[in-house]
Design a protein around this motif. Structure first.
Motif, PDB file in Angstrom:
ATOM      1  N   GLY A  88      -1.385  20.625   0.802  1.00  7.77           N
ATOM      2  CA  GLY A  88      -2.720  20.683   0.226  1.00  7.77           C
ATOM      3  C   GLY A  88      -3.160  19.411  -0.499  1.00  7.77           C
ATOM      4  N   GLU A  89      -2.248  18.487  -0.699  1.00  4.33           N
ATOM      5  CA  GLU A  89      -2.602  17.234  -1.375  1.00  4.33           C
ATOM      6  C   GLU A  89      -3.160  16.241  -0.362  1.00  4.33           C
ATOM      7  N   LYS A  90      -4.214  15.578  -0.719  1.00  3.99           N
ATOM      8  CA  LYS A  90      -4.871  14.609   0.167  1.00  3.99           C
ATOM      9  C   LYS A  90      -4.635  13.217  -0.412  1.00  3.99           C
ATOM     10  N   SER A  96       6.091  15.167  -2.760  1.00  7.51           N
ATOM     11  CA  SER A  96       7.367  15.879  -2.793  1.00  7.51           C
ATOM     12  C   SER A  96       8.494  14.929  -2.426  1.00  7.51           C
ATOM     13  N   LEU A  97       9.671  15.235  -2.916  1.00  8.44           N
ATOM     14  CA  LEU A  97      10.845  14.394  -2.720  1.00  8.44           C
ATOM     15  C   LEU A  97      11.927  15.215  -2.030  1.00  8.44           C
ATOM     16  N   ASP A  98      12.526  14.641  -0.981  1.00  6.43           N
ATOM     17  CA  ASP A  98      13.634  15.291  -0.284  1.00  6.43           C
ATOM     18  C   ASP A  98      14.791  14.301  -0.220  1.00  6.43           C
ATOM     19  N   LYS A  99      15.837  14.569  -1.012  1.00  7.14           N
ATOM     20  CA  LYS A  99      17.019  13.700  -1.017  1.00  7.14           C
ATOM     21  C   LYS A  99      18.069  14.304  -0.103  1.00  7.14           C
ATOM     22  N   GLN A 100      18.554  13.477   0.787  1.00  9.27           N
ATOM     23  CA  GLN A 100      19.646  13.847   1.685  1.00  9.27           C
ATOM     24  C   GLN A 100      20.719  12.773   1.530  1.00  9.27           C
ATOM     25  N   GLU A 134       0.822  -1.211   0.000  1.00  8.23           N
ATOM     26  CA  GLU A 134       0.000   0.000   0.000  1.00  8.23           C
ATOM     27  C   GLU A 134       0.854   1.257   0.000  1.00  8.23           C
ATOM     28  N   LEU A 135       2.122   1.136   0.374  1.00  6.17           N
ATOM     29  CA  LEU A 135       3.026   2.287   0.390  1.00  6.17           C
ATOM     30  C   LEU A 135       3.652   2.581  -0.972  1.00  6.17           C
ATOM     31  N   ASP A 136       3.301   1.812  -1.994  1.00  6.60           N
ATOM     32  CA  ASP A 136       3.874   2.043  -3.317  1.00  6.60           C
ATOM     33  C   ASP A 136       3.342   3.353  -3.892  1.00  6.60           C
ATOM     34  N   LEU A 137       4.242   4.250  -4.241  1.00  8.83           N
ATOM     35  CA  LEU A 137       3.870   5.574  -4.731  1.00  8.83           C
ATOM     36  C   LEU A 137       3.613   5.622  -6.234  1.00  8.83           C
ATOM     37  N   ASN A 138       3.945   4.590  -6.953  1.00 10.11           N
ATOM     38  CA  ASN A 138       3.850   4.611  -8.408  1.00 10.11           C
ATOM     39  C   ASN A 138       2.449   4.260  -8.888  1.00 10.11           C
ATOM     40  N   LYS A 139       1.524   5.154  -8.565  1.00  6.78           N
ATOM     41  CA  LYS A 139       0.132   5.038  -8.996  1.00  6.78           C
ATOM     42  C   LYS A 139      -0.274   6.382  -9.583  1.00  6.78           C
ATOM     43  N   ALA A 140      -1.185   6.343 -10.526  1.00  9.10           N
ATOM     44  CA  ALA A 140      -1.587   7.565 -11.236  1.00  9.10           C
ATOM     45  C   ALA A 140      -2.031   8.673 -10.289  1.00  9.10           C
ATOM     46  N   ARG A 141      -2.709   8.332  -9.214  1.00  2.00           N
ATOM     47  CA  ARG A 141      -3.249   9.374  -8.331  1.00  2.00           C
ATOM     48  C   ARG A 141      -2.161  10.121  -7.556  1.00  2.00           C
ATOM     49  N   TYR A 142      -0.930   9.585  -7.520  1.00  2.00           N
ATOM     50  CA  TYR A 142       0.151  10.250  -6.794  1.00  2.00           C
ATOM     51  C   TYR A 142       1.023  11.138  -7.672  1.00  2.00           C
ATOM     52  N   VAL A 143       0.885  11.035  -8.995  1.00  2.00           N
ATOM     53  CA  VAL A 143       1.720  11.829  -9.889  1.00  2.00           C
ATOM     54  C   VAL A 143       1.497  13.314  -9.611  1.00  2.00           C
ATOM     55  N   GLY A 144       2.568  13.998  -9.275  1.00  2.00           N
ATOM     56  CA  GLY A 144       2.512  15.426  -8.992  1.00  2.00           C
ATOM     57  C   GLY A 144       2.035  15.782  -7.597  1.00  2.00           C
ATOM     58  N   ALA A 145       1.636  14.801  -6.805  1.00  2.00           N
ATOM     59  CA  ALA A 145       1.099  15.073  -5.467  1.00  2.00           C
ATOM     60  C   ALA A 145       2.129  14.839  -4.360  1.00  2.00           C
TER      61      ALA A 145
END
Length: 184
Positions: free
Chosen positions: A109-111, A94-98, A81-92
């Protein structure tokens, strides 16, 4: 009337053309689904043992078991369920690389149900994955949350935990914790 129908159909076709294709989704975010599939294949091929403990409210159960591929697929269903590669997550998201880590969170604002996915690396190999998943779209009727942790040793899944609770209207809150330790 025919012109209106044709215009409506044309509008629908144009809108459908803007839906992200599955090929585009594969590379947007960390591919957790692929990692889980690879782990399942490895665990099944090595006939790995799972020591699993489950606590639900005041009840506890511990088991040791060997699972086949289908058993591991069922075991890791909540993790997927934690897989982010779904259409509803595109653009919703943010990514923080450290150095040594990547964190994904919903943009302001994204739900979306995935509230956090944090991947920690040690020497370039995955060391730990933590994630939080909350389903509260209809919070008046149903609410469910899960905090998931996966720990790796030398790049292989070693143990995991899933803690959470769910609340259904007019029912008691159910709190649960699942812990699994894998032996190869």
């Amino acid at each position: 009337m025919t012109r209106i129908s044709c215009l409506f159909l044309l509008t629908i076709l144009v809108k459908c053309g803007n839906v992200p294709q599955s090929e585009d989704l594969k590379t947007n975010y960390f591919n957790l689904d692929s990692l889980v599939s690879t782990s399942i294949a490895d665990l099944a091929s090595k006939n790995a043992t799972l020591d699993k403990s489950i606590s639900m409210n005041d009840q506890h159960e511990t088991r040791q078991m060997r699972l086949d591929s289908m058993g591991w697929i069922k075991e890791f269903k909540m993790i997927r369920e934690l897989d982010l590669n779904k259409a509803r997550y595109v653009g919703a998201i943010s990514l923080d690389k450290q150095p040594g880590s990547i964190t994904y969170k919903p943009k302001v604002g994204e739900k979306v149900p995935i509230r956090l996915l944090h991947i920690k690396y040690a020497d370039g190999v995955i060391d730990e994955i933590r994630g939080s998943y909350v389903e509260d779209e209809s919070a008046l009727i149903y609410y469910m949350s899960r905090d998931i942790t996966l720990k790796f040793q030398e790049g292989q899944l070693k143990n995991y935990s899933i803690m959470g609770h769910q609340k259904i209207i007019m029912k008691d809150t159910v709190r649960f914790q699942i812990k699994g330790t894998i032996s190869r």
